[in-house]
Design an enzyme around this catalytic site. Sequence first.
Site, PDB file in Angstrom:
ATOM      1  N   HIS A 155      30.205  31.911  37.914  1.00  0.00           N
ATOM      2  CA  HIS A 155      31.566  32.193  38.390  1.00  0.00           C
ATOM      3  C   HIS A 155      32.665  31.568  37.535  1.00  0.00           C
ATOM      4  CE1 HIS A 155      30.435  33.857  42.411  1.00  0.00           C
ATOM      5  NE2 HIS A 155      29.352  33.116  42.201  1.00  0.00           N
ATOM      6  N   LYS A 211      46.551  31.330  46.201  1.00  0.00           N
ATOM      7  CA  LYS A 211      45.250  31.007  45.610  1.00  0.00           C
ATOM      8  C   LYS A 211      45.233  29.507  45.403  1.00  0.00           C
ATOM      9  CE  LYS A 211      46.314  33.780  42.120  1.00  0.00           C
ATOM     10  NZ  LYS A 211      45.249  34.632  41.655  1.00  0.00           N
ATOM     11  N   ARG A 212      44.048  28.929  45.067  1.00  0.00           N
ATOM     12  CA  ARG A 212      44.031  27.509  44.743  1.00  0.00           C
ATOM     13  C   ARG A 212      45.062  27.217  43.650  1.00  0.00           C
ATOM     14  NH1 ARG A 212      40.040  24.156  47.375  1.00  0.00           N
ATOM     15  NH2 ARG A 212      40.771  22.596  45.896  1.00  0.00           N
ATOM     16  N   LYS A 245      45.617  29.136  36.587  1.00  0.00           N
ATOM     17  CA  LYS A 245      46.148  30.240  37.394  1.00  0.00           C
ATOM     18  C   LYS A 245      47.663  30.382  37.220  1.00  0.00           C
ATOM     19  CE  LYS A 245      42.492  29.573  40.864  1.00  0.00           C
ATOM     20  NZ  LYS A 245      41.760  30.846  40.952  1.00  0.00           N
ATOM     21  N   THR A 261      39.612  37.571  43.516  1.00  0.00           N
ATOM     22  CA  THR A 261      39.285  38.477  44.621  1.00  0.00           C
ATOM     23  C   THR A 261      40.524  38.708  45.485  1.00  0.00           C
ATOM     24  OG1 THR A 261      38.400  36.521  45.716  1.00  0.00           O
ATOM     25  CG2 THR A 261      36.799  38.070  44.806  1.00  0.00           C
ATOM     26  N   LYS A 273      42.404  42.113  47.419  1.00  0.00           N
ATOM     27  CA  LYS A 273      42.899  42.164  48.802  1.00  0.00           C
ATOM     28  C   LYS A 273      44.350  42.636  48.828  1.00  0.00           C
ATOM     29  CE  LYS A 273      39.677  38.430  49.640  1.00  0.00           C
ATOM     30  NZ  LYS A 273      39.498  36.958  49.639  1.00  0.00           N
TER      31      LYS A 273
HETATM   32  N1  GPQ Z   1      35.350  30.166  41.613  1.00  0.00           N
HETATM   33 CL1  GPQ Z   1      32.969  28.050  39.385  1.00  0.00          CL
HETATM   34  C1  GPQ Z   1      35.592  29.316  42.675  1.00  0.00           C
HETATM   35  O1  GPQ Z   1      36.292  29.664  43.619  1.00  0.00           O
HETATM   36  N2  GPQ Z   1      35.057  28.065  42.663  1.00  0.00           N
HETATM   37  C2  GPQ Z   1      34.239  27.636  41.672  1.00  0.00           C
HETATM   38  O2  GPQ Z   1      33.748  26.500  41.694  1.00  0.00           O
HETATM   39  C3  GPQ Z   1      33.991  28.538  40.621  1.00  0.00           C
HETATM   40  C4  GPQ Z   1      34.562  29.771  40.595  1.00  0.00           C
HETATM   41  C5  GPQ Z   1      35.915  31.529  41.676  1.00  0.00           C
HETATM   42  C6  GPQ Z   1      36.530  32.047  40.396  1.00  0.00           C
HETATM   43  O3  GPQ Z   1      37.514  31.145  39.938  1.00  0.00           O
HETATM   44  C7  GPQ Z   1      37.164  33.405  40.686  1.00  0.00           C
HETATM   45  O4  GPQ Z   1      37.680  33.964  39.511  1.00  0.00           O
HETATM   46  C8  GPQ Z   1      36.131  34.348  41.304  1.00  0.00           C
HETATM   47  O5  GPQ Z   1      36.746  35.520  41.741  1.00  0.00           O
HETATM   48  C9  GPQ Z   1      35.437  33.688  42.482  1.00  0.00           C
HETATM   49  O6  GPQ Z   1      34.902  32.425  42.121  1.00  0.00           O
HETATM   50  C10 GPQ Z   1      34.319  34.526  43.035  1.00  0.00           C
HETATM   51  O7  GPQ Z   1      33.472  34.975  42.020  1.00  0.00           O
END
Ligand code: GPQ
Length: 831
Positions: free
Chosen positions: A374, A565-566, A571, A673, A677
């Site tokens: 991810h 988002k976080r 970002k 994601t 949405k």
């Molecule tokens: N993502 Cl490695 C997280 O939310 N936490 C993590 O520790 C890692 C990835 C996210 C990623 O930043 C997004 O781009 C993806 O859409 C999401 O995972 C699901 O795949």
Amino acid sequence: PHAKRATSSATILSGADVRTGLDSAVLQQAVLDHLYYSLGRLPAVATPANYYRALALAIRDRLQQRWIRTSETYFERGRKLACYLSAEFLLGPHLGNNLLNLGLEQAAREALTALGQDLDAILDCEPEPGLGNGGLGRLAACYLDSLATLQYPAIGYGIRYEFGIFAQEIRDGWQTERTDKWLSGGNPWEIAKPDIAYEVKWGGHTERYIDDDGAERRRWVPYRVVRGIAYDTPIQGYGVDTCNTLRLWSAEAAESFDFQAFNTGDYFQAVDAKLRSETITKVLYPNDEPAIGKRLRLAQQYFFVTCSLQDMLRILDLAGGAIEQFAEHFAVQLNDTHPSIGVAELMRLLIDERGLDWDAAWTITVATFGYTNHTLLPEALETWPLPLFREVLPRHLEIIYEINRRFLDEVRACFPDDSARVARMSLIGEAGEKQVRMAHLACVGSHAINGVAALHSELLKASVLSDFHALWPERFSNKTNGVTPRRFLALANPGLRALLDETLGASWPVDLGRLRELESHIDDPAFRERWRAVKHANKQRLADYVQAHTGIVLDPDWLFDIQVKRIHEYKRQHLNLLHIVTLYQRLKTYPAFSFPPRAFLFGGKAAPGYFTAKRIIKLINAVAETINADPEVNGRLKVAFVPNFSVKNAQLIYPAADLSEQISTAGKEASGTGNMKFMLNGALTIGTLDGANVEMRDEVGAENFFLFGRTADEVARLQGEGYRPADYLAGDDELKAVMELIGSGHFSGGDSEVFRPLVENLTQSDPFLVLADYAAYVACQEGVSAAWADQEQWTRMSIINCARGGKFSSDRAIAEYAREIWGLQSVPIQV
Ligand code: GPQ
């Protein structure tokens, strides 16, 4: 869907009872029954929270026969089971979703109305099970919803954290964290299964011994043993009778007391051992991308992984399956590297506990696991310091050494005389302090490796996993993420849902490609008017929420520009801020400067130890306070930070957006994601060519997407050449003035210190190329304003964004995993 719902009282009389009846009159009776028998309350003194619990229990009763029948059917049929291993499941509230999936919303609303209660107020009482940080955990929850809806035999395995993700409060503009006590009012959705429990060993040492057949073997002599207890939550599919299980493990002392210590009088030592055992599942680590090497975190990972694998072995034994057939019975997906210790643990279970030889065990292991990556961020790739790893899992370290020995032989055979490659690929990193590299372990131990968007999967093959791709190209594939249209469209946006039902019929939530048929209505002015009315109502609903939680008043006629988002530098929430300050500055300098009024909304949590992210939140709030209080600008600009972004308030936020901000540095966001949405709820996207944005733009067409910024290739090239943010500052007077304004203390009551670290970060190093993309971003935002001025055209684009979002259903993603990685067949359930 829902054809079987009972609607007449005849059904009640013919056997539907207080536990199973679906009619509103029976539901009403069931709520009263639970108020009385489960809560010990009479209606006259019951609070809304009591009604929530009573209704939740009544709904759980209605899931029960489906739930039990589903497990029974899987067991009888002996079909392959997908096991989704994830350290996080960011579920969001269950009640509304279960009502939706069972087709019971109307009946529940009527039942509560008859009891003098309002369903929406009751739904709001549910605390959020926030057992995840962000995208990765929410993806796991969307996938559970799709697995059940598509009737796949599947189980989610994870950790029952006592404290989920912290609750965020904003004090004086700063984030503060409050512990999340989601279990304090009890959890009506889970059922504890104390008889499903496994021993988990820790520490100690290993030793050689001779078994009964005279063979030399090794065994683990642990220092400590704890128990993992199963807690099950039903995951009801939409419009089907499938009700799958999410099984979360909770840690307990192996003996609730150390009786010997108790008898010898050391009461406190005895209690202490119990407390230490229970710490393992106490709290979710609140960091999303950067992995941190904490002992307790490794303990959590091993704890839930061994419980889950032991559970699979128990299920196999119960079904009378042969151990050699393990991989035909279970497909285990590793959600990032967090559960990747599973590779070594399955080897240990098969060899040490089941007596298999190495080669047989290895064949099973590789056939069983799939690994989803991810992130490409190097600081987020998990490694564990070798001494720590050895201390906690001595037997696993031996096994990993042996996996590595055999693996590196294979590498040498394929690439003779390439010792640099061998060092790069080793499961043990040797640079500085020795490390166990969990991504390497996951790759070696899995037959399938995938990224989460097309671009991300390509970059994986070209960068962090390029050596593995060179060795095993056939293992790699892409599985673009998806989101569940049930929660994030049907449930979150009831206005749009009604319009879609009327326009498309009722099947779109399980056949999202049907959204395309909306396009035949875009030239109908009456349809566009209805589309706008839905959006307007959603914006009013969000404005009410924002006012209640921040005091800030927003006008639903304005353009709602949202980034939730976080909070993370990659970002680029700060790029968004630079645009806002640019508009502010233009208005202050040229009061006649004109653009369509905009409300900028932000939301998201920062990792508690992430200095820069926390300062970005402070800056958002400082800019908001200044702008919102200034009558010279607040007729055209407003800024709000929505505290405590969560699944619950996300369901209010996505449907209210006109513009979705997806502005990460290209190549850094694996997929995203939230972007999907927003799109499904008719927002237009301003974004970079990053993650799944690329595929969203392919679907909607370039003319319906606001694209800006450097591509991943250009980013890499610029950074390779030695990027100097000062060059961009020097060439752009407006940007320079913006940075100076922030640095001057203008937004911080004259305090020129508080934002200095942010300004210096951007002007001196700017690791995520904020300044390099600034001019293109501001220009692109001018295009947004121009497009907004033509409301009819904007509405057309909004409809097209929704209409072409079908690809991003998690049903599509799960069907791909099932077919291409898991070899899974669906199994319809008949109640
Ligand atoms: N993502 Cl490695 C997280 O939310 N936490 C993590 O520790 C890692 C990835 C996210 C990623 O930043 C997004 O781009 C993806 O859409 C999401 O995972 C699901 O795949």
